[in-house]
Design a protein around this motif. Sequence first.
Motif, mmCIF file in Angstrom:
data_model
loop_
_atom_site.group_PDB
_atom_site.id
_atom_site.type_symbol
_atom_site.label_atom_id
_atom_site.label_comp_id
_atom_site.label_asym_id
_atom_site.label_seq_id
_atom_site.Cartn_x
_atom_site.Cartn_y
_atom_site.Cartn_z
ATOM 1 N N ALA A 268 -17.025 -20.416 -46.207
ATOM 2 C CA ALA A 268 -16.549 -19.020 -46.334
ATOM 3 C C ALA A 268 -16.535 -18.373 -45.082
ATOM 4 O O ALA A 268 -15.654 -17.976 -44.744
ATOM 5 C CB ALA A 268 -17.405 -18.424 -47.122
ATOM 6 N N VAL A 269 -17.336 -18.734 -44.085
ATOM 7 C CA VAL A 269 -17.352 -18.347 -42.907
ATOM 8 C C VAL A 269 -16.088 -18.953 -41.964
ATOM 9 O O VAL A 269 -15.427 -18.167 -41.364
ATOM 10 C CB VAL A 269 -18.602 -18.706 -42.029
ATOM 11 N N LEU A 270 -16.137 -20.402 -42.204
ATOM 12 C CA LEU A 270 -15.028 -20.844 -41.355
ATOM 13 C C LEU A 270 -13.491 -20.447 -41.842
ATOM 14 O O LEU A 270 -12.641 -20.263 -40.969
ATOM 15 C CB LEU A 270 -14.958 -22.441 -41.557
ATOM 16 N N ALA A 271 -13.458 -20.049 -43.305
ATOM 17 C CA ALA A 271 -12.150 -19.440 -43.783
ATOM 18 C C ALA A 271 -11.665 -18.152 -42.935
ATOM 19 O O ALA A 271 -10.510 -18.174 -42.920
ATOM 20 C CB ALA A 271 -12.416 -19.262 -45.208
ATOM 21 N N GLY A 272 -12.763 -17.482 -42.524
ATOM 22 C CA GLY A 272 -12.428 -16.287 -41.600
ATOM 23 C C GLY A 272 -12.091 -16.658 -39.955
ATOM 24 O O GLY A 272 -11.366 -15.617 -39.707
ATOM 25 N N THR A 273 -12.333 -17.670 -39.682
ATOM 26 C CA THR A 273 -12.367 -17.847 -38.137
ATOM 27 C C THR A 273 -11.551 -19.022 -37.822
ATOM 28 O O THR A 273 -11.168 -19.295 -36.702
ATOM 29 C CB THR A 273 -13.665 -18.323 -37.517
ATOM 30 N N ALA B 117 -4.548 -15.029 -36.179
ATOM 31 C CA ALA B 117 -4.212 -14.001 -35.354
ATOM 32 C C ALA B 117 -5.308 -12.635 -35.429
ATOM 33 O O ALA B 117 -5.696 -12.077 -34.566
ATOM 34 C CB ALA B 117 -2.771 -13.165 -35.434
ATOM 35 N N GLY B 118 -5.832 -12.780 -36.790
ATOM 36 C CA GLY B 118 -6.648 -11.442 -36.927
ATOM 37 C C GLY B 118 -7.911 -11.524 -36.054
ATOM 38 O O GLY B 118 -9.028 -10.655 -36.060
ATOM 39 N N LEU B 119 -8.232 -12.772 -35.468
ATOM 40 C CA LEU B 119 -9.401 -12.966 -34.727
ATOM 41 C C LEU B 119 -9.351 -12.082 -33.861
ATOM 42 O O LEU B 119 -10.496 -11.520 -32.992
ATOM 43 C CB LEU B 119 -9.703 -14.212 -34.230
ATOM 44 N N LEU B 120 -8.319 -11.661 -32.923
ATOM 45 C CA LEU B 120 -8.166 -10.714 -31.921
ATOM 46 C C LEU B 120 -8.532 -9.303 -31.991
ATOM 47 O O LEU B 120 -8.805 -8.584 -31.495
ATOM 48 C CB LEU B 120 -6.718 -11.024 -31.222
ATOM 49 N N ASP B 121 -8.431 -9.069 -33.484
ATOM 50 C CA ASP B 121 -8.651 -7.690 -33.776
ATOM 51 C C ASP B 121 -10.306 -7.266 -33.598
ATOM 52 O O ASP B 121 -10.830 -6.088 -33.457
ATOM 53 C CB ASP B 121 -8.337 -7.255 -35.132
ATOM 54 N N THR B 122 -11.157 -8.250 -33.757
ATOM 55 C CA THR B 122 -12.437 -8.301 -33.516
ATOM 56 C C THR B 122 -13.086 -8.047 -32.120
ATOM 57 O O THR B 122 -14.232 -7.712 -31.703
ATOM 58 C CB THR B 122 -13.304 -9.324 -34.058
#
Length: 471
Positions: free
Chosen positions: A463-468, A295-300
């Motif tokens: 590491a990048v995929l972990a955030g997306t 859900a944090g993806l929406l904050d960006t």
Amino acid sequence: MRRCGITVAVIERRAERDSRSRALTVHPRTLETFASRGVHRSFTGEGLPIPGGYFAVLESRLDFRRLASPFPYTLALPQERTEALLEQQALERGADILRGHEVTGLTDGPGHVRVHIQAPDGPATLEAAYLVGCDGARSTVRTCAGIDFPGTPSTLLGWLGDVVVDQPPAPGYSYFGPAGSLMAVLMPGGVHRLVGITPRDLTTTWPGELTMDELRENVVAMAGTDFGMRDPVWLSRYGNATRLAARYRSGRVFLAGDAAHQYFPAGGVGMNVGIQDAANLAWRLAAVLNGWAPAGLLDTYHAERHPVGADLTETSRAQVALMTAFSPEGLSLRGLLSRLIGTLPDLNDHLAAQIGSLAVTYPPTTPCAHPLTGTRAPDLALGHTGLFGLLRADSYLLLDLTSAATRSLAHLARPGLRVRTGTPHLPPVGWSGIRAALIRPDGHVAWAAADGDDATLVRSLTAVLAGTHRN
């Protein structure tokens, strides 16, 4: 979002499309966005490509032919037709378009947002996971969400007249001088749009609706003729009030387009930036709703698009200053800038890329990110297709550009992620030596790597995929 299987309803106050077209131009990045969904041909097949564009109606026009894009031009296409084509695609994909419905309020609750509307047969309420306000500068959604809209009031009144002319001006006609600014644009159906500002329009006093007599007086004062104008289709005034929403998100409510930013329509950027707002937001909403992104993806969304809105309002104000520089000193400044654009290719390219939204770059979240991170990915030639033809709304695209790391990268495929191997033909500047890149659904680079062994490359990408992505 419909391409990703998300249920979508469009609440539209108008019972029918507006036959008048405020916007007349589709810009390169918008065409690239359409190409990434395979729908660009319906636009390019109908519109007229124009190899240049104006910056503040300076005498030297920007040369779009130098842009590194499959669409090195602006596409002349009335907004009414752009809307019609987009509406047809939305309906074919199964979106619900509720015409004659008007939003009257909203309730943002846990897990949903309730939208109160006035329907043709009375009040009603819809419930959805998220609401996006695309309802213009006077946005009801923005007001109900309690989002501030700070900025500056209007200080001038531009005007336009869509009229039939019996003695049409030369294609691309424009005038700028002590009497004011005037442009003439040929529209479909033989109608010409005459648009301009005079020194007496630098006012905050509303003089009433534009009349045919006033339009004729203004045009004659600058062109020496009224071009035989008759049969007005649309006469209108517009101001330069400039505002930017303090937030693009409040809970489950988002803003896009003119609901998020208001400005003077210089350069024809408004509709295009609105479409690009939507493209940035839609894939995020779909990814979160389909469960493969956190859900944090929406904050960006705010973090990326608010700076674009700020740049838009600044550039608009700068053009207004030049478009109202009727004094001898102002005319000299305009002459100087026009000569610089005509003699400095880098200045031309910078302004053309900015107007065409090709220069938009989203800041990376880590300081050690590759310089390509956040930039717009070019249409890399990969085999028999370009990159835009490989992009999809429902997933990132992981490019293995050397084929050396295929075995290491292939196992990373998961929902929301596809892997493609191929060596680009004649890679553009900055892409030579890139071993792998992760491309977002909206065509921006999420990650890129140029060196390191396979194990290092995979650790960096993981590491990048972990955030997306959700595991």
